[in-house]
Design a protein around this motif. Structure first.
Motif, mmCIF file in Angstrom:
data_model
loop_
_atom_site.group_PDB
_atom_site.id
_atom_site.type_symbol
_atom_site.label_atom_id
_atom_site.label_comp_id
_atom_site.label_asym_id
_atom_site.label_seq_id
_atom_site.Cartn_x
_atom_site.Cartn_y
_atom_site.Cartn_z
ATOM 1 N N GLY A 21 0.817 -1.212 0.000
ATOM 2 C CA GLY A 21 0.000 0.000 0.000
ATOM 3 C C GLY A 21 0.847 1.257 0.000
ATOM 4 N N GLY A 22 2.171 1.089 -0.102
ATOM 5 C CA GLY A 22 3.083 2.230 -0.175
ATOM 6 C C GLY A 22 3.443 2.564 -1.612
ATOM 7 N N LYS A 23 4.117 3.683 -1.805
ATOM 8 C CA LYS A 23 4.438 4.172 -3.148
ATOM 9 C C LYS A 23 5.294 3.193 -3.942
ATOM 10 C CE LYS A 23 8.659 6.768 -1.950
ATOM 11 N NZ LYS A 23 9.005 5.886 -0.842
ATOM 12 N N ASP A 24 6.221 2.510 -3.264
ATOM 13 C CA ASP A 24 7.160 1.624 -3.955
ATOM 14 C C ASP A 24 6.458 0.406 -4.548
ATOM 15 O OD1 ASP A 24 9.094 3.410 -3.006
ATOM 16 O OD2 ASP A 24 9.460 2.199 -1.213
ATOM 17 N N SER A 25 5.629 -0.249 -3.754
ATOM 18 C CA SER A 25 4.984 -1.471 -4.241
ATOM 19 C C SER A 25 3.909 -1.163 -5.282
ATOM 20 C CB SER A 25 4.400 -2.281 -3.077
ATOM 21 O OG SER A 25 3.470 -1.535 -2.321
ATOM 22 N N TYR A 26 3.214 -0.033 -5.133
ATOM 23 C CA TYR A 26 2.264 0.369 -6.178
ATOM 24 C C TYR A 26 2.994 0.588 -7.508
ATOM 25 C CZ TYR A 26 -1.947 1.304 -3.318
ATOM 26 O OH TYR A 26 -3.064 1.189 -2.537
ATOM 27 N N THR A 27 4.126 1.294 -7.437
ATOM 28 C CA THR A 27 4.901 1.562 -8.651
ATOM 29 C C THR A 27 5.421 0.275 -9.255
ATOM 30 O OG1 THR A 27 5.543 3.759 -7.851
ATOM 31 C CG2 THR A 27 6.923 2.776 -9.563
ATOM 32 N N LEU A 28 5.917 -0.621 -8.416
ATOM 33 C CA LEU A 28 6.406 -1.921 -8.901
ATOM 34 C C LEU A 28 5.321 -2.659 -9.677
ATOM 35 C CD1 LEU A 28 8.461 -4.252 -8.987
ATOM 36 C CD2 LEU A 28 7.587 -4.979 -6.748
ATOM 37 N N LEU A 29 4.138 -2.740 -9.093
ATOM 38 C CA LEU A 29 3.035 -3.452 -9.752
ATOM 39 C C LEU A 29 2.668 -2.772 -11.069
ATOM 40 C CD1 LEU A 29 0.855 -5.646 -9.716
ATOM 41 C CD2 LEU A 29 -0.602 -4.046 -8.434
ATOM 42 N N GLU A 30 2.565 -1.464 -11.064
ATOM 43 C CA GLU A 30 2.197 -0.715 -12.265
ATOM 44 C C GLU A 30 3.197 -0.954 -13.401
ATOM 45 O OE1 GLU A 30 0.153 2.192 -14.688
ATOM 46 O OE2 GLU A 30 -0.441 1.157 -12.849
ATOM 47 N N ILE A 31 4.487 -0.869 -13.088
ATOM 48 C CA ILE A 31 5.520 -1.043 -14.116
ATOM 49 C C ILE A 31 5.540 -2.479 -14.637
ATOM 50 C CG2 ILE A 31 7.979 -0.916 -14.633
ATOM 51 C CD1 ILE A 31 6.639 1.808 -14.269
ATOM 52 N N LEU A 32 5.418 -3.451 -13.747
ATOM 53 C CA LEU A 32 5.420 -4.858 -14.178
ATOM 54 C C LEU A 32 4.189 -5.174 -15.037
ATOM 55 C CD1 LEU A 32 6.693 -6.828 -11.043
ATOM 56 C CD2 LEU A 32 7.939 -6.291 -13.144
#
Length: 307
Positions: free
Chosen positions: A52-63
């Motif tokens: 639920g943090g910025k890093d994991s959201y970004t990771l999911l979006e990019i993948l």
């Protein structure tokens, strides 16, 4: 069309252009990390750990974006561990994951009560919490045929961990972009390894991800890590390029110039051995390659200041 409308359109166009550049840069860096460390292979079932943090959201979006154009086929499943922290907004992640159309799983385990019953009030709970969380994630991955576990650690996390281990652990090690778990059953990957935290923060803000605060458990950020982060941020402001050079050094190691006898056979080194070196090597100081945003003030860096 009025002047105000014209200026507004120009600003909107520039903002869109800058966002596209940022997104392309993150995708390229993730793609490079995946290729350099062979993170993703044909048929992989990848568990993306979503906090639920910025890093994991970004990771999911990019993948998810790369999945559409990657030369290999792989599955993604977003997994969140609901640790039953008081005030945790249980509906946020399911609603978001449904909206983007990615398969997901919410694992419910009350580790919060366990941690609070063991750790005295006022003490940092992160270490025990992390161990419990890791065990649950590994177990779920094994039960569900997961071949890779993707975490959202980025370049800054890797550098901070290097200094934490050097300053407080007496070890020169960090977070590897790819590793095998202690039990040998799991491969953990960090596709954001080449990405800057400030780029991720900017991307997350522009994407308006529904961020869940990380302080719900009442625990404070590890003070030592916080101090390291402040030190690195200060260096980045005062000496542009230093952080890039530090990260580059992690992939450019010379064991014969260190003191670890397990990495280099100093004992057998003699005039008869093949190894050769230059006596009293001068430091190899180079101007770093710096990739900057369009809105950065300092576009040209010629030297690195030491101090």
């Amino acid at each position: 069309m009025t002047t105000a409308n014209t200026n507004s359109d120009l600003l909107d166009k520039k903002a869109k252009t800058n966002f596209n550049k940022l997104q392309k840069r993150l995708r390229r860096q993730v793609g490079e990390a995946i290729a350099d460390f062979n993170m993703i292979e044909e048929g992989d079932k990848i568990m993306v750990c979503l906090s639920g943090g910025k890093d994991s959201y970004t990771l999911l979006e990019i993948l998810m974006g790369l999945q559409k154009s990657a030369p290999v086929n792989f599955e993604l499943i977003a997994v969140n561990l609901d640790q039953k922290q008081p005030g945790f907004p249980e509906e946020v992640l399911p609603n978001y994951l449904k909206s983007v159309g990615v398969p997901y799983e919410i694992i419910e385990e009350d580790t919060y009560s366990v941690v609070k019953s063991i750790i005295p009030e006022g003490k940092t709970t992160c270490s025990l919490c992390s161990r419990l969380r890791r065990g649950i994630i590994y177990s779920w991955a094994e039960q569900n045929g997961i071949t890779k576990i993707a975490l959202g650690h980025h370049r800054d996390d890797i550098i901070e961990t290097l200094f934490l281990n050097m300053f407080f652990g007496g070890k020169m090690k960090s977070m590897p972009p790819k590793l095998k778990s202690d039990d040998g059953k799991h491969i953990v990957i960090r596709p954001l390894a080449y990405c800057k935290e400030k780029d991720i923060a900017k991307f997350a803000k522009l994407k308006e991800f529904p961020i869940i605060p990380c302080n719900l458990c009442g625990s404070q950020e590890n003070l030592q890590r916080k101090n390291i982060k402040m030190m690195l941020q200060d260096w980045d402001r005062k000496y542009p390029g230093r952080i890039e050079t530090i990260f580059k050094a992690l992939g450019n190691v010379a064991p014969s110039h260190l003191t670890d006898t397990n990495l280099f056979d100093f004992v057998s080194l003699s005039q008869e051995t093949a190894e050769q070196d230059t006596l009293f090597d001068a430091p190899d100081i180079q101007s770093p390659d710096i990739e900057r945003d369009d809105d950065d003030d300092n576009q040209s860096i010629n030297i690195i200041k030491v101090g």
